[in-house]
Design an enzyme around this catalytic site. Structure first.
Site, mmCIF file in Angstrom:
data_model
loop_
_atom_site.group_PDB
_atom_site.id
_atom_site.type_symbol
_atom_site.label_atom_id
_atom_site.label_comp_id
_atom_site.label_asym_id
_atom_site.label_seq_id
_atom_site.Cartn_x
_atom_site.Cartn_y
_atom_site.Cartn_z
ATOM 1 N N SER A 1 42.375 28.711 38.457
ATOM 2 C CA SER A 1 41.890 29.628 37.529
ATOM 3 C C SER A 1 42.501 28.817 36.108
ATOM 4 O O SER A 1 41.605 27.918 35.863
ATOM 5 C CB SER A 1 42.610 30.985 37.730
ATOM 6 O OG SER A 1 42.422 31.868 36.625
ATOM 7 N N HIS A 2 43.162 29.402 35.426
ATOM 8 C CA HIS A 2 43.601 28.953 33.936
ATOM 9 C C HIS A 2 44.545 27.908 33.981
ATOM 10 O O HIS A 2 45.049 27.348 32.879
ATOM 11 C CB HIS A 2 43.889 30.211 33.186
ATOM 12 C CG HIS A 2 45.134 30.746 34.000
ATOM 13 N ND1 HIS A 2 44.956 31.706 35.003
ATOM 14 C CD2 HIS A 2 46.459 30.816 33.541
ATOM 15 C CE1 HIS A 2 46.069 32.097 35.460
ATOM 16 N NE2 HIS A 2 46.896 31.535 34.721
ATOM 17 N N ASP B 1 38.058 31.245 31.067
ATOM 18 C CA ASP B 1 39.168 30.065 31.378
ATOM 19 C C ASP B 1 38.484 29.187 32.435
ATOM 20 O O ASP B 1 37.156 29.023 32.838
ATOM 21 C CB ASP B 1 40.104 31.005 32.028
ATOM 22 C CG ASP B 1 39.717 31.581 33.431
ATOM 23 O OD1 ASP B 1 38.540 31.952 33.572
ATOM 24 O OD2 ASP B 1 40.504 31.746 34.175
ATOM 25 N N ASP C 1 37.929 29.128 35.855
ATOM 26 C CA ASP C 1 37.131 29.472 36.745
ATOM 27 C C ASP C 1 36.050 30.538 36.229
ATOM 28 O O ASP C 1 35.407 31.206 37.085
ATOM 29 C CB ASP C 1 37.806 29.832 38.126
ATOM 30 C CG ASP C 1 38.579 30.879 37.835
ATOM 31 O OD1 ASP C 1 39.158 31.087 36.786
ATOM 32 O OD2 ASP C 1 38.881 31.862 38.672
ATOM 33 N N ASP D 1 36.486 33.732 35.111
ATOM 34 C CA ASP D 1 36.822 35.149 35.334
ATOM 35 C C ASP D 1 37.604 35.758 34.219
ATOM 36 O O ASP D 1 37.684 37.016 33.983
ATOM 37 C CB ASP D 1 37.444 35.425 36.741
ATOM 38 C CG ASP D 1 38.757 34.642 36.736
ATOM 39 O OD1 ASP D 1 39.142 33.933 36.043
ATOM 40 O OD2 ASP D 1 39.410 34.964 37.809
ATOM 41 N N ARG D 2 38.308 35.056 33.430
ATOM 42 C CA ARG D 2 38.871 35.519 32.200
ATOM 43 C C ARG D 2 38.141 35.666 30.912
ATOM 44 O O ARG D 2 37.251 34.814 30.637
ATOM 45 C CB ARG D 2 40.396 35.048 31.760
ATOM 46 C CG ARG D 2 41.228 34.942 33.050
ATOM 47 C CD ARG D 2 42.654 34.395 32.641
ATOM 48 N NE ARG D 2 43.496 34.708 33.692
ATOM 49 C CZ ARG D 2 44.786 34.665 33.600
ATOM 50 N NH1 ARG D 2 45.542 34.301 32.428
ATOM 51 N NH2 ARG D 2 45.762 35.104 34.530
ATOM 52 N N LYS E 1 37.040 39.824 38.419
ATOM 53 C CA LYS E 1 36.793 39.698 37.000
ATOM 54 C C LYS E 1 35.827 38.770 36.572
ATOM 55 O O LYS E 1 35.554 37.763 37.142
ATOM 56 C CB LYS E 1 38.117 39.707 36.126
ATOM 57 C CG LYS E 1 38.909 38.760 36.261
ATOM 58 C CD LYS E 1 40.459 38.676 35.904
ATOM 59 C CE LYS E 1 41.375 37.331 36.185
ATOM 60 N NZ LYS E 1 42.240 37.312 37.271
HETATM 61 C C1 G1P Z 1 48.247 36.440 36.837
HETATM 62 C C2 G1P Z 1 48.083 37.797 35.754
HETATM 63 C C3 G1P Z 1 47.280 38.734 36.799
HETATM 64 C C4 G1P Z 1 45.946 38.149 37.292
HETATM 65 C C5 G1P Z 1 46.281 36.638 38.044
HETATM 66 C C6 G1P Z 1 44.964 35.866 38.551
HETATM 67 O O1 G1P Z 1 49.077 36.690 37.696
HETATM 68 O O2 G1P Z 1 49.144 38.192 35.387
HETATM 69 O O3 G1P Z 1 47.063 39.684 36.013
HETATM 70 O O4 G1P Z 1 45.298 39.102 38.134
HETATM 71 O O5 G1P Z 1 47.007 36.114 36.955
HETATM 72 O O6 G1P Z 1 44.352 35.510 37.532
HETATM 73 P P1 G1P Z 1 50.694 36.508 37.892
HETATM 74 O O7 G1P Z 1 51.005 35.259 37.332
HETATM 75 O O8 G1P Z 1 51.104 37.256 36.807
HETATM 76 O O9 G1P Z 1 51.144 36.966 39.052
HETATM 77 ZN ZN ZN Z 2 40.681 32.632 36.224
#
Ligand code: G1P
Ligand code: ZN
Length: 543
Positions: free
Chosen positions: A113-114, A277, A279, A281-282, A376
């Site tokens: 992800s990010h 981000d 991947d 999705d954000r 998302k």
């Molecule tokens: C974090 C975000 C959550 C999101 C997840 C995946 O998870 O807080 O809302 O779904 O990344 O993108 P966390 O690190 O808080 O468990």
């Molecule tokens: Zn992501």
């Protein structure tokens, strides 16, 4: 083509977190680490012989190598068809869309992800089921259990597949299909949004800056924003996916995308600034002079979705993760549709979307989406805002202010204490949980604790229960502090503290957020002893 069965030994740390298995790249590069996890996924599934598997990732370092492993293991395990995005690229929402449109058995999404990428960055593997969404806990628990006993994996001996050449090849009995990662997704967006109206808006001089953060959304944003919608060339910046994201942290928040915020607040701000981000999705959406918090964005999208053709019939309901502000609940109440509060993580929305109990979902962590996929979707949220702005013929700032005036404003901020000592963070949560019964009714200055609990969720669709999803302190005036530990980090522990206060009075809705929340912020630290437990007096990231 020979199928090899290779003996292996379990790794005991392959527990999927909030969003799949995430570790540092060198951790994934240990012998058989990927193979063990992928075989454990396959071993936890039933009935996929001859069926389709979708594979793709955000292009980060180790993406291509892992795809080659997955291809060969999928063939050895009996999948009939494997569909891969060209170059190994598929944004998370595009992978979800592809799984759905192909009627695939499931998919593997390779991403962290990010989180930063590169040889010392993060990597991740996530399994999504046939509805296109992240596997529910029943499956992730089974996968984890399997990783702890696995003793062999299956793989075919074959040369690598050329990931850069569109078309079909065969690997034993399995067809490998390399597809355009953007085409299917773009068609889906064309069906949902009023492209003609958005195109006309750009033609009339509407300006935009979209930062793809050298991550996966570059090709999507260029094709859709600059291609289909006619935004000026150069609207999309950092549009080439790079294995290390150019050395940046591909998180579209006010820390890592501060340059966009500064641009949006400057004299030559475009009409809208946006980012996605690693991947895809954000999302981050900032109008000229107006940042839209993700919690507000969810509420405003819910209130205006009917302006987009794909949602013209209205929405069935709205879901938000528990720490997300209650702004969306107010919209649902006014519209007479249901509102759901789920634990953190997109996987909890899947059942609600499948059962059509909700149409729109969102999280405070810059995630917004709808029933069009089961993830998302960053670009979707940006297109939704463009559609709303085009339909209302108002600026983002005017739309936000009008929303606050009619629904009230939920001041909201998240304070993250990143990479703190795990033992200290666990002790903090443990002692807070123990004190919960004694906190109810206690006064702290002007603030009285009305409710103190550990959030538990009962899924109305499959009846499953998820306990210990975050501690909530709810005050008599409705203000709220929430504490939970991140389930996505790869080093130490990250304490997340979510702070919220509702302000119905339109004359008090333009206060700077941290100022509006200052008393709650101070209390959030003292009440649980954040500094004593973590050694940190201040959070590392405020969003
Ligand atoms: C974090 C975000 C959550 C999101 C997840 C995946 O998870 O807080 O809302 O779904 O990344 O993108 P966390 O690190 O808080 O468990
Ligand atoms: Zn992501």
């Amino acid at each position: 083509m020979s199928v090899k069965t290779v003996a292996t030994k379990p790794y005991l740390d392959q527990a999927p977190g909030t969003s799949g298995l995430r570790k540092k790249v060198p951790h994934f590069q240990q012998p058989n680490y990927v193979e063990n996890f992928v075989q454990s996924i396959f071993d936890s599934l039933e009935g996929f012989a001859g069926k389709t598997l979708v594979v793709g990732g955000d292009g980060r370092y180790f993406n291509r190598e892992t795809i080659q492993t997955v291809v060969k293991m999928a063939a050895a395990n009996g999948f009939g068809r494997l569909v891969v995005g060209k170059g190994g690229i598929l944004s998370t929402p595009a992978a979800s869309a592809l799984i759905r449109s192909l009627g695939a058995f499931g998919g593997l999404i390779l991403s962290a992800s990010h989180n930063p990428g590169g040889p010392d960055g993060d990597f991740g593997i996530k399994y999504n089921i046939g509805n296109g969404g992240p596997a529910p806990e029943k499956i992730t628990n089974a996968i984890f259990a399997r990783t702890r006993t696995i003793d062999a994996y299956r793989i075919v001996e074959a040369p690598d597949v050329d990931l850069d050449k569109l078309g079909q090849t065969r690997l034993g009995a399995m067809t490998v299909e390399i597809v355009d990662p953007v085409a299917d997704y773009r068609k889906l967006m064309e069906r949902l949004f009023d492209f003609a109206a958005i195109r006309a808006m750009f033609a009339n001089g509407f300006t935009m800056r979209f930062d793809a953060m050298s991550a996966v959304t570059g090709p999507y944003a260029k094709a859709i924003l600059e291609g289909a919608l006619g935004a000026a060339p150069g609207t999309v910046i950092n549009g080439e996916p790079l294995p290390d994201f150019g050395g940046h942290h591909p998180d579209p928040n006010l820390v890592h995308a501060k340059h966009l915020y500064d641009l949006a607040m400057s004299a030559d701000a475009p009409d809208i600034c946006a980012a996605s981000d690693g991947d895809g999705d954000r999302n981050l959406v900032i109008g000229r002079g107006m940042f839209v918090t993700p919690s507000d964005s969810l509420a405003m999208i819910a209130a205006n979705a009917h302006l987009a053709p794909g949602y013209a019939k209205g929405i069935s309901g709205v879901a938000r993760s528990m720490p997300t502000s209650a702004a969306a609940d107010r919209v649902a109440a006014k519209m007479g549709v249901s509102a759901y509060e789920t634990p953190t993580g997109w996987k909890f929305f899947g059942n609600l979307l499948d059962a059509d109990l909700v149409t729109i979902c969102g999280e405070e962590s810059a995630g917004t989406g709808s029933n069009h996929v089961r993830e998302k979707d960053g670009l979707w949220a940006v297109l939704m805002w463009l559609n709303i702005v085009a339909a209302r013929k108002q600026s983002v700032a005017d739309i936000v202010r009008a929303h606050w005036a009619s629904y009230g404003r939920n001041y909201y901020s998240r304070h993250d204490y990143e990479e703190v000592d795990a033992a200290g963070a666990n002790a903090l949560m443990g002692s807070l949980r123990e004190r919960l019964p004694t906190l109810k009714g206690r006064r702290f200055g002007a603030l009285t604790v009305a409710e103190a609990d550990d959030f538990a969720y009962h899924d109305p669709v499959d009846g499953s229960d998820s306990a210990r999803q975050g501690v909530r302190l709810i005050f008599a005036d409705g203000a709220r502090i929430v504490y939970r530990l991140s389930g996505t980090g790869t080093a130490g522990a990250t304490l997340r503290v979510y702070i919220e206060r509702y302000e119905p009075d339109a004359s008090k809705q333009e206060i700077e957020t941290q100022t509006a929340l200052a008393d709650l912020v101070a209390l959030s630290r003292s009440i649980v002893g954040i500094e004593q437990h973590t050694g940190r007096a201040e959070p590392s990231v405020i969003t």
